[in-house]
Scaffold this motif. Sequence first.
Motif, PDB file in Angstrom:
ATOM      1  N   ALA A   1     -57.310 -52.849  -7.852  1.00 20.27           N
ATOM      2  CA  ALA A   1     -56.453 -53.349  -8.932  1.00 20.27           C
ATOM      3  C   ALA A   1     -57.268 -53.604 -10.201  1.00 20.27           C
ATOM      4  N   GLU A   2     -58.407 -54.245 -10.073  1.00 18.82           N
ATOM      5  CA  GLU A   2     -59.257 -54.518 -11.239  1.00 18.82           C
ATOM      6  C   GLU A   2     -59.733 -53.213 -11.879  1.00 18.82           C
ATOM      7  N   ASP A   3     -60.091 -52.234 -11.058  1.00 20.07           N
ATOM      8  CA  ASP A   3     -60.492 -50.922 -11.582  1.00 20.07           C
ATOM      9  C   ASP A   3     -59.342 -50.281 -12.355  1.00 20.07           C
ATOM     10  N   LEU A   4     -58.127 -50.381 -11.826  1.00 11.15           N
ATOM     11  CA  LEU A   4     -56.965 -49.809 -12.496  1.00 11.15           C
ATOM     12  C   LEU A   4     -56.643 -50.523 -13.809  1.00 11.15           C
ATOM     13  N   ILE A   5     -56.807 -51.838 -13.822  1.00 14.48           N
ATOM     14  CA  ILE A   5     -56.572 -52.618 -15.042  1.00 14.48           C
ATOM     15  C   ILE A   5     -57.504 -52.138 -16.155  1.00 14.48           C
TER      16      ILE A   5
ATOM     17  N   THR B   1     -58.617 -49.264 -16.595  1.00 16.89           N
ATOM     18  CA  THR B   1     -58.218 -47.929 -17.072  1.00 16.89           C
ATOM     19  C   THR B   1     -56.833 -47.931 -17.717  1.00 16.89           C
ATOM     20  N   GLY B   2     -56.179 -49.098 -17.766  1.00 14.61           N
ATOM     21  CA  GLY B   2     -54.890 -49.218 -18.423  1.00 14.61           C
ATOM     22  C   GLY B   2     -53.699 -48.827 -17.567  1.00 14.61           C
ATOM     23  N   ALA B   3     -53.824 -48.902 -16.249  1.00 12.88           N
ATOM     24  CA  ALA B   3     -52.731 -48.537 -15.340  1.00 12.88           C
ATOM     25  C   ALA B   3     -51.538 -49.480 -15.486  1.00 12.88           C
ATOM     26  N   ALA B   4     -50.386 -49.004 -15.085  1.00  5.19           N
ATOM     27  CA  ALA B   4     -49.152 -49.790 -15.130  1.00  5.19           C
ATOM     28  C   ALA B   4     -49.233 -50.975 -14.173  1.00  5.19           C
ATOM     29  N   ALA B   5     -48.587 -52.065 -14.541  1.00  2.32           N
ATOM     30  CA  ALA B   5     -48.618 -53.299 -13.751  1.00  2.32           C
ATOM     31  C   ALA B   5     -48.142 -53.086 -12.319  1.00  2.32           C
ATOM     32  N   GLU B   6     -47.114 -52.263 -12.117  1.00  7.99           N
ATOM     33  CA  GLU B   6     -46.583 -52.029 -10.770  1.00  7.99           C
ATOM     34  C   GLU B   6     -47.622 -51.370  -9.869  1.00  7.99           C
ATOM     35  N   ALA B   7     -48.391 -50.442 -10.392  1.00  9.77           N
ATOM     36  CA  ALA B   7     -49.444 -49.773  -9.620  1.00  9.77           C
ATOM     37  C   ALA B   7     -50.544 -50.761  -9.249  1.00  9.77           C
ATOM     38  N   VAL B   8     -50.872 -51.644 -10.166  1.00 10.71           N
ATOM     39  CA  VAL B   8     -51.917 -52.639  -9.944  1.00 10.71           C
ATOM     40  C   VAL B   8     -51.488 -53.624  -8.864  1.00 10.71           C
ATOM     41  N   LYS B   9     -50.261 -54.078  -8.920  1.00  4.52           N
ATOM     42  CA  LYS B   9     -49.739 -55.076  -7.976  1.00  4.52           C
ATOM     43  C   LYS B   9     -49.850 -54.607  -6.528  1.00  4.52           C
ATOM     44  N   ARG B  10     -49.593 -53.338  -6.288  1.00  5.68           N
ATOM     45  CA  ARG B  10     -49.600 -52.807  -4.918  1.00  5.68           C
ATOM     46  C   ARG B  10     -50.994 -52.765  -4.294  1.00  5.68           C
ATOM     47  N   VAL B  11     -52.040 -52.760  -5.107  1.00  7.45           N
ATOM     48  CA  VAL B  11     -53.397 -52.593  -4.563  1.00  7.45           C
ATOM     49  C   VAL B  11     -54.321 -53.772  -4.889  1.00  7.45           C
ATOM     50  N   ARG B  12     -53.734 -54.928  -5.158  1.00  6.44           N
ATOM     51  CA  ARG B  12     -54.557 -56.066  -5.584  1.00  6.44           C
ATOM     52  C   ARG B  12     -55.508 -56.570  -4.511  1.00  6.44           C
ATOM     53  N   HIS B  13     -55.246 -56.281  -3.235  1.00  5.35           N
ATOM     54  CA  HIS B  13     -56.133 -56.754  -2.170  1.00  5.35           C
ATOM     55  C   HIS B  13     -57.015 -55.655  -1.596  1.00  5.35           C
ATOM     56  N   VAL B  14     -57.020 -54.495  -2.207  1.00  7.66           N
ATOM     57  CA  VAL B  14     -57.867 -53.400  -1.736  1.00  7.66           C
ATOM     58  C   VAL B  14     -59.249 -53.579  -2.360  1.00  7.66           C
ATOM     59  N   LEU B  15     -60.223 -53.952  -1.530  1.00 10.43           N
ATOM     60  CA  LEU B  15     -61.578 -54.203  -2.023  1.00 10.43           C
ATOM     61  C   LEU B  15     -62.341 -52.899  -2.216  1.00 10.43           C
ATOM     62  N   THR B  16     -63.063 -52.815  -3.319  1.00 14.79           N
ATOM     63  CA  THR B  16     -63.928 -51.662  -3.574  1.00 14.79           C
ATOM     64  C   THR B  16     -65.385 -51.980  -3.273  1.00 14.79           C
ATOM     65  N   ASN B  17     -65.675 -53.236  -3.002  1.00 25.66           N
ATOM     66  CA  ASN B  17     -67.024 -53.696  -2.695  1.00 25.66           C
ATOM     67  C   ASN B  17     -66.879 -54.966  -1.865  1.00 25.66           C
ATOM     68  N   SER B  18     -67.475 -54.978  -0.672  1.00 25.15           N
ATOM     69  CA  SER B  18     -67.299 -56.147   0.188  1.00 25.15           C
ATOM     70  C   SER B  18     -68.418 -56.243   1.200  1.00 25.15           C
ATOM     71  N   LEU B  19     -68.586 -57.456   1.735  1.00 25.17           N
ATOM     72  CA  LEU B  19     -69.482 -57.649   2.870  1.00 25.17           C
ATOM     73  C   LEU B  19     -68.813 -57.023   4.079  1.00 25.17           C
ATOM     74  N   GLY B  20     -69.553 -56.269   4.845  1.00 25.31           N
ATOM     75  CA  GLY B  20     -68.976 -55.620   6.011  1.00 25.31           C
ATOM     76  C   GLY B  20     -68.401 -54.263   5.691  1.00 25.31           C
ATOM     77  N   GLY B  21     -68.573 -53.812   4.453  1.00 27.46           N
ATOM     78  CA  GLY B  21     -68.109 -52.484   4.062  1.00 27.46           C
ATOM     79  C   GLY B  21     -69.069 -51.432   4.600  1.00 27.46           C
ATOM     80  N   GLU B  22     -68.981 -50.262   4.051  1.00 23.09           N
ATOM     81  CA  GLU B  22     -69.815 -49.147   4.476  1.00 23.09           C
ATOM     82  C   GLU B  22     -71.290 -49.511   4.313  1.00 23.09           C
ATOM     83  N   GLU B  23     -72.085 -49.237   5.335  1.00 22.66           N
ATOM     84  CA  GLU B  23     -73.503 -49.591   5.329  1.00 22.66           C
ATOM     85  C   GLU B  23     -74.208 -49.007   4.107  1.00 22.66           C
ATOM     86  N   GLY B  24     -74.962 -49.858   3.437  1.00 23.43           N
ATOM     87  CA  GLY B  24     -75.714 -49.436   2.266  1.00 23.43           C
ATOM     88  C   GLY B  24     -74.915 -49.383   0.978  1.00 23.43           C
ATOM     89  N   SER B  25     -73.624 -49.695   1.030  1.00 23.91           N
ATOM     90  CA  SER B  25     -72.800 -49.583  -0.173  1.00 23.91           C
ATOM     91  C   SER B  25     -72.526 -50.920  -0.852  1.00 23.91           C
TER      92      SER B  25
END
Length: 163
Positions: free
Chosen positions: A51-55, A57-81
């Motif tokens: 959602a933050e990445d989309l914001i 880039t100027g994405a529409a609010a509805e698109a942002v709302k649907r993905v607000r909990h999708v993490l692009t960086n987190s503990l426990g994510g892909e090793e080394g990322s």
Amino acid sequence: MYNKGLACAAVVINEACGWGNRLLLGHVGDSRAYLLRSGELHQLTTDHTLAEDLIRTGAAAEAVKRVRHVLTNSLGGEEGSVRADIQEYRLEAQDQLLLCSDGLSDVVTAADILAIMRQSESAAVACEQLAAHDTGTAVLLGKAFTDGTAEPHFQRLAKKLGA
């Protein structure tokens, strides 16, 4: 790559090591850090979410709302990322710092957080008032609160909200 990992905000404030009033803040995911200084609330972290990445880039609010909990960086994510945002700040005598999970920041507006932090005479009172809103985790640190008292060390209160 999107992750279903954990978010984390961590703080080091160490006067004993000669750092003075320096704050070292590490952040991964969508947990947040807010600084209350001179009556103004500042969000110190930027969410690592789709959602933050989309914001940005100027994405529409509805698109942002649907993905607000999708993490692009987190503990426990892909090793080394995992990449932590590390920031350093100089703290002032009346500063208050709030670290909170998205369980709080999703349901309590920045304006409400500001009002609670401004009006509370202690970290305990502020966290109790924040706890009335939802489930999440909050840690509030501050040298002084609105009653004008100052402690030589930062007050700490970790409160499981909604408990």
